[in-house]
Design a protein around this motif. Structure first.
Motif, PDB file in Angstrom:
ATOM      1  N   ASP A 185      -0.490   4.392  -0.387  1.00 41.35           N
ATOM      2  CA  ASP A 185      -1.368   5.557  -0.246  1.00 41.35           C
ATOM      3  C   ASP A 185      -0.783   6.643   0.655  1.00 41.35           C
ATOM      4  O   ASP A 185      -1.080   7.824   0.493  1.00 41.35           O
ATOM      5  N   THR A 186       0.050   6.258   1.612  1.00 40.18           N
ATOM      6  CA  THR A 186       0.626   7.241   2.537  1.00 40.18           C
ATOM      7  C   THR A 186       2.036   7.661   2.126  1.00 40.18           C
ATOM      8  O   THR A 186       2.769   8.234   2.917  1.00 40.18           O
ATOM      9  N   CYS A 187       2.424   7.381   0.913  1.00 42.32           N
ATOM     10  CA  CYS A 187       3.721   7.786   0.360  1.00 42.32           C
ATOM     11  C   CYS A 187       4.912   7.310   1.196  1.00 42.32           C
ATOM     12  O   CYS A 187       5.778   8.110   1.566  1.00 42.32           O
ATOM     13  N   LYS A 222       0.857   4.710 -10.607  1.00 37.16           N
ATOM     14  CA  LYS A 222       0.749   4.387  -9.198  1.00 37.16           C
ATOM     15  C   LYS A 222       2.056   4.799  -8.526  1.00 37.16           C
ATOM     16  O   LYS A 222       3.131   4.389  -8.962  1.00 37.16           O
ATOM     17  N   ASP A 223       1.951   5.637  -7.509  1.00 38.96           N
ATOM     18  CA  ASP A 223       3.122   6.126  -6.780  1.00 38.96           C
ATOM     19  C   ASP A 223       4.234   6.534  -7.751  1.00 38.96           C
ATOM     20  O   ASP A 223       5.372   6.054  -7.646  1.00 38.96           O
ATOM     21  N   ASN A 253       0.850  -1.189   0.000  1.00 43.01           N
ATOM     22  CA  ASN A 253       0.000   0.000   0.000  1.00 43.01           C
ATOM     23  C   ASN A 253       0.885   1.238   0.000  1.00 43.01           C
ATOM     24  O   ASN A 253       1.685   1.437   0.904  1.00 43.01           O
ATOM     25  N   GLY A 268       0.168  12.244  -5.884  1.00 41.24           N
ATOM     26  CA  GLY A 268      -0.545  11.138  -5.267  1.00 41.24           C
ATOM     27  C   GLY A 268       0.294   9.869  -5.281  1.00 41.24           C
ATOM     28  O   GLY A 268       1.231   9.717  -6.070  1.00 41.24           O
ATOM     29  N   CYS A 269      -0.053   8.946  -4.391  1.00 46.64           N
ATOM     30  CA  CYS A 269       0.749   7.731  -4.250  1.00 46.64           C
ATOM     31  C   CYS A 269      -0.018   6.457  -4.561  1.00 46.64           C
ATOM     32  O   CYS A 269       0.592   5.426  -4.839  1.00 46.64           O
ATOM     33  N   GLY A 270      -1.333   6.509  -4.497  1.00 49.35           N
ATOM     34  CA  GLY A 270      -2.100   5.334  -4.879  1.00 49.35           C
ATOM     35  C   GLY A 270      -2.234   5.267  -6.387  1.00 49.35           C
ATOM     36  O   GLY A 270      -1.485   5.901  -7.129  1.00 49.35           O
TER      37      GLY A 270
END
Length: 435
Positions: free
Chosen positions: A42-44, A119-120, A40, A84-86
């Motif tokens: 999402d939080t970089c 993605k990321d 995951n 964004g990271c996701g």
């Protein structure tokens, strides 16, 4: 048959199976076995630096300075959406394929520079051999492709994947570039770097070019992509570097070459009674080239720390797209197959679809010192293989290997087990007759 005899036969068969397997075969890392979950982002977690090293490959030698993390640009390179990271896709677009294990990836348009999905994209990961794209840009700008150099012991002793340069062998820079790009030879990288002033000078040039192109997440630590302190890149930067490299006609020809005849070398003086080593064909290790309509070619990579990395492109209906993967695994499908799925996804999007752009910084036509639209081929660059080679996700790790090598090992063990079963049945039948 007694239990002791049965056990001895089984052990012997297992040893035979292991011994008959290819020498390079090693078990894949446990992280490639089920169950698999995509990290995951999402939080970089990789915004500033790659994940911690898992072995000693990134530990500096005594006295060497430990480089700090690269500064994160104040403005997001390529556009704010790419912060964004996701998973990032254009509004209203369909979901991306579900079987992508790459932790970070980018799909981009090689002609317009538009980023179509990602993605990321700016997460910092280790590039492995995909950093050879950056080395190629430097080498094609500076080296005379017709110049001949002599192979050295240092070339042949380099760590990791080697194409087969031998001491005393004579190689043109054209041949070395084929070995670098097609077969990911670290020995070829060493021979090229020696002409650019040595490893340290070459790395400095690579980082200078990366910065000039706007690849702000990239820090080369070795010319070949072997892990080193501070090594990092991003899926965005690799897309940027690949786009720049594909502007060089010779690089575009290299990555699209399926087979090339590489020269041999004289007897190695370190080996008693050694004989001449004849030339041999080398094959392109990028499986997308053999299995995807319109494939342009690209670069693969693997180290224990980087895991699988992949860069490639394809053309369809007059549109050229590129795909980059970082920190991928061979499950649920191989990296080149993940790249194929993402390319299909990108080609299905409207031409106007975009979530950002690759840096507009370019450097003319990127022509090499030897200005020519045709790459020296020794008559073999356009040759195709009678049968594509087995999928070989290379590359450098001392403990990692192609999963196809594992498959070969398992096949040998399976055949050995069948032979054991036949022997057991024969022994049992003979035992009944004796009774």
């Amino acid at each position: 048959m007694s239990v002791r005899v049965f056990g001895s036969v089984m052990l012997a068969a297992a040893l035979i199976g292991l011994g008959c397997a290819p020498a390079a075969a090693q078990p894949e890392s446990p992280s490639t076995t089920p169950p698999f979950t995509t990290p995951n982002t999402d939080t970089c977690p990789f915004k500033q630096a790659p994940a911690p090293a898992i072995d000693l490959s990134e530990v500096p030698a005594p006295g060497d300075p430990i480089p700090g993390p690269l500064a994160v640009p104040t403005d997001v390179v390529g556009g704010d959406t790419l912060a964004g990271c996701g998973v990032l896709t254009p509004a209203g677009s369909p979901p991306v394929p579900a079987d992508i294990s790459a932790t970070s990836w980018v799909v981009s348009d090689l002609d317009t520079g538009q980023v179509l999905a990602a993605k990321d994209p700016h997460g910092r990961y280790r590039p492995a051999s995909t950093i050879k794209i950056l080395l190629s840009i430097v080498a094609l700008r500076e080296l005379d492709l017709d110049k001949t150099v002599v192979g050295t012991t240092a070339d042949s002793d380099v760590e990791g994947t080697r194409v087969g340069i031998g001491p005393g062998g004579r190689y043109t820079n054209s041949q070395l570039m084929h070995a670098l790009v097609m077969a990911s030879g670290n020995d070829a990288a060493h021979a090229i770097a020696a002409q650019l002033g040595g490893d340290a000078a070459t790395v400095a040039k690579m980082n200078e070019v990366a910065a000039s192109l706007g690849a702000r997440d990239t820090r080369a630590a070795t010319p070949s992509g072997l892990d080193g302190p501070g090594m990092s890149s991003s899926a965005y930067d690799l897309a940027l570097l690949y786009r720049e490299a594909m502007r060089i006609p010779t690089f575009a020809e290299l990555v699209h070459t399926e087979q090339f005849d590489f020269p041999g070398f004289p007897p190695d003086p370190r080996i008693p009674d050694d004989k001449d080593h004849p030339g041999f064909p080398i094959a392109n290790d990028n499986q997308l080239l053999y299995n995807y309509d319109g494939a342009l070619g690209g670069k693969t990579g693997f180290t224990d720390d980087a895991r699988h990395t992949f860069v490639a492109g394809a053309e369809r209906d007059g549109r050229r797209l590129g795909v980059t993967l970082m920190a991928a695994e061979v499950l649920p499908v191989r990296p080149w197959q993940q790249g194929a799925r993402l390319l299909d996804y990108g080609f299905a999007l409207p031409r106007a679809a975009s979530i950002g752009t690759l840096s507009a910084t370019q450097t003319g036509d990127g022509a090499a010192k030897k200005k020519s639209d045709s790459w020296p081929t020794n008559g073999s660059a356009a040759a195709t293989l009678a049968a594509p080679p087995a999928d070989s996700i290379e590359d450098h790790a001392t403990t990692g290997s192609s999963s196809d090598a594992d498959a070969a090992r398992l096949a040998v063990i399976f055949v050995g087990s069948l032979l054991v079963l036949v022997l057991v049945l024969i022994a049992a039948a003979l035992s009944r007759k004796r009774r």
